[in-house]
Write an enzyme that holds these catalytic residues in place. Sequence first.
Site, PDB file in Angstrom:
ATOM      1  N   ASP A  13       0.814  -1.228   0.000  1.00 52.54           N
ATOM      2  CA  ASP A  13       0.000   0.000   0.000  1.00 52.54           C
ATOM      3  C   ASP A  13       0.843   1.271   0.000  1.00 52.54           C
ATOM      4  OD1 ASP A  13      -2.264  -1.661   0.126  1.00 52.54           O
ATOM      5  OD2 ASP A  13      -1.989  -1.849   2.284  1.00 52.54           O
ATOM      6  N   LYS A  18      -0.335   3.620  -8.552  1.00 51.08           N
ATOM      7  CA  LYS A  18      -0.316   4.946  -9.164  1.00 51.08           C
ATOM      8  C   LYS A  18       1.028   5.213  -9.852  1.00 51.08           C
ATOM      9  CE  LYS A  18       0.744   9.538  -8.346  1.00 51.08           C
ATOM     10  NZ  LYS A  18      -0.338  10.477  -8.234  1.00 51.08           N
ATOM     11  N   HIS A  43      -4.458  -2.472  -6.194  1.00 51.18           N
ATOM     12  CA  HIS A  43      -3.822  -1.228  -6.646  1.00 51.18           C
ATOM     13  C   HIS A  43      -4.917  -0.274  -7.115  1.00 51.18           C
ATOM     14  CE1 HIS A  43       0.177  -3.536  -7.436  1.00 51.18           C
ATOM     15  NE2 HIS A  43      -0.065  -3.338  -6.153  1.00 51.18           N
ATOM     16  N   THR A  44      -4.866   0.929  -6.618  1.00 50.06           N
ATOM     17  CA  THR A  44      -5.889   1.916  -6.957  1.00 50.06           C
ATOM     18  C   THR A  44      -5.281   3.001  -7.826  1.00 50.06           C
ATOM     19  OG1 THR A  44      -6.899   1.490  -4.814  1.00 50.06           O
ATOM     20  CG2 THR A  44      -7.628   3.466  -5.963  1.00 50.06           C
ATOM     21  N   THR A 191       3.360 -12.410   4.039  1.00 50.59           N
ATOM     22  CA  THR A 191       2.553 -13.071   3.023  1.00 50.59           C
ATOM     23  C   THR A 191       3.194 -14.412   2.659  1.00 50.59           C
ATOM     24  OG1 THR A 191       1.356 -12.724   0.953  1.00 50.59           O
ATOM     25  CG2 THR A 191       3.614 -11.867   1.045  1.00 50.59           C
ATOM     26  N   GLY A 252     -11.025  -3.578   2.883  1.00 51.87           N
ATOM     27  CA  GLY A 252     -11.704  -2.476   3.553  1.00 51.87           C
ATOM     28  C   GLY A 252     -11.266  -2.276   4.994  1.00 51.87           C
ATOM     29  N   ARG A 255      -6.173   0.691   8.071  1.00 53.88           N
ATOM     30  CA  ARG A 255      -4.724   0.496   8.119  1.00 53.88           C
ATOM     31  C   ARG A 255      -4.134   1.161   9.356  1.00 53.88           C
ATOM     32  NH1 ARG A 255      -3.991   2.115   1.790  1.00 53.88           N
ATOM     33  NH2 ARG A 255      -4.749   0.158   0.924  1.00 53.88           N
ATOM     34  N   LEU A 282       3.063  12.680  -0.652  1.00 55.74           N
ATOM     35  CA  LEU A 282       3.729  13.789   0.031  1.00 55.74           C
ATOM     36  C   LEU A 282       2.729  14.917   0.315  1.00 55.74           C
ATOM     37  CD1 LEU A 282       6.619  14.165   1.011  1.00 55.74           C
ATOM     38  CD2 LEU A 282       6.965  15.754  -0.872  1.00 55.74           C
TER      39      LEU A 282
HETATM   40  P1  IMP Z   1      -2.084 -12.746   2.792  1.00 58.74           P
HETATM   41  O1  IMP Z   1      -1.094 -12.238   1.787  1.00 58.74           O
HETATM   42  O2  IMP Z   1      -3.515 -12.508   2.360  1.00 58.74           O
HETATM   43  O3  IMP Z   1      -1.813 -14.152   3.190  1.00 58.74           O
HETATM   44  O4  IMP Z   1      -1.917 -11.863   4.116  1.00 58.74           O
HETATM   45  C1  IMP Z   1      -0.730 -11.888   4.899  1.00 58.74           C
HETATM   46  C2  IMP Z   1      -0.390 -10.496   5.400  1.00 58.74           C
HETATM   47  O5  IMP Z   1      -0.010  -9.673   4.294  1.00 58.74           O
HETATM   48  C3  IMP Z   1      -1.560  -9.757   6.063  1.00 58.74           C
HETATM   49  O6  IMP Z   1      -1.029  -8.907   7.077  1.00 58.74           O
HETATM   50  C4  IMP Z   1      -2.118  -8.896   4.935  1.00 58.74           C
HETATM   51  O7  IMP Z   1      -2.794  -7.769   5.429  1.00 58.74           O
HETATM   52  C5  IMP Z   1      -0.824  -8.519   4.216  1.00 58.74           C
HETATM   53  N1  IMP Z   1      -1.008  -8.199   2.786  1.00 58.74           N
HETATM   54  C6  IMP Z   1      -1.071  -9.068   1.742  1.00 58.74           C
HETATM   55  N2  IMP Z   1      -1.172  -8.413   0.579  1.00 58.74           N
HETATM   56  C7  IMP Z   1      -1.158  -7.107   0.864  1.00 58.74           C
HETATM   57  C8  IMP Z   1      -1.204  -5.924   0.063  1.00 58.74           C
HETATM   58  O8  IMP Z   1      -1.273  -5.937  -1.169  1.00 58.74           O
HETATM   59  N3  IMP Z   1      -1.167  -4.739   0.742  1.00 58.74           N
HETATM   60  C9  IMP Z   1      -1.046  -4.685   2.092  1.00 58.74           C
HETATM   61  N4  IMP Z   1      -1.003  -5.751   2.881  1.00 58.74           N
HETATM   62  C10 IMP Z   1      -1.055  -6.965   2.275  1.00 58.74           C
HETATM   63 MG    MG Z   2      -2.837  -2.142  -1.844  1.00 56.74          MG
END
Ligand code: IMP
Ligand code: MG
Length: 333
Positions: A13, A18, A43-44, A191, A252, A255, A282
């Site tokens: 994130d 972008k 991705h937004t 992850t 949703g 964060r 920024l």
């Molecule tokens: P998983 O990838 O769904 O197994 O989640 C494992 C951890 O990675 C969790 O804390 C999720 O919130 C985080 N996570 C996985 N993909 C993203 C992402 O694209 N952005 C932010 N956090 C992510």
């Molecule tokens: Mg994201």
Amino acid sequence: MPCLVTVGGFFGDEGKGKIVAYLAKKDNPSIAVRGGVGPNAGHTIAFEGKEYKLRMLPSAALNPSTRLLIGAGVLVNLQVLLKEIETFKADDRTYVDAQCGIIEQSHIDRDKSEDHLKGKIGTTGTGTGPANADRALRTLKMARDVPELSLFVEDVSNSVNYALENKETVLVEGTQGTYLSLFHGGYPYVTSKDVTASGICSDIGIGPKRVDDVMVVFKAYVTRVGGGPLDNEISEEEAKRRGWLEFGSVTGRQRRAAPFDFGLAKKSIRLNSATQLAVTKLDIMFPGCAGVRQYEKMPADARKYIEDIEGELGVKVTLIGTGAELDDVVDRR
Ligand code: IMP
Ligand code: MG
């Protein structure tokens, strides 16, 4: 720079979508190829007042002349992918590696119900962890086994290497962030794969000597969703006051937030062998630079923030995000 790899420097994130969308418009790559885990990423992109969300296709999708590839290491959710192909009218320029793994409903069910995953780790519930576990067990279904994908399937590593041999511009898009890496993040709050630049290259099938530039994307502050440590985390009230309160684009979820972390940033630069940095949002820290597209027009305190980052980290900040719109970027390349 024929081959640029973009990766997240913190916990995901950072605003990679972008930045990639901007690079796709500006540098007009012939190929954009996505590595990383799969549809757990969101991705937004805001373009001409409209908001687009991508979970499977590369964020370069808004450039109609860029071919959109998904590397073998990436997990595919068929429904999500087909929907995005339709939204971006990309059926004649989307290519999925024959050996992309396929997420099935049983993976999603496990991700959402197992206490360890949903409760402790706080996963996105998109089935990626269980699917990668099955991949390690060699029981996971591959893209080549799915009739609905037959028109899109090819050898992505071949296409990318061929394009690079012909000096075409290739944009490699990482997902998640360095500290969510299964190997280099804070296990177990990570992850299900390595998501540093090397891992992303492995996902798409290019060797380390093929890469010309690695851009690590940092946000001007740090956010994290799900479990795991976050140094100097601020309270929800404080995050709200600073304008740092954000919500996950896939789940949703709210964060968590903390100030820019130089220690994490330094290590991230090493882990990814960064040659350039991007700093996004920024304008959230310095409202005076909102929408500004020239460095000299940024307020002095915002420029000092960037120069402090460069001084401390020793890598040039080439792109600065100053707003949600795709073109709200100061480009110092
Ligand atoms: P998983 O990838 O769904 O197994 O989640 C494992 C951890 O990675 C969790 O804390 C999720 O919130 C985080 N996570 C996985 N993909 C993203 C992402 O694209 N952005 C932010 N956090 C992510
Ligand atoms: Mg994201």
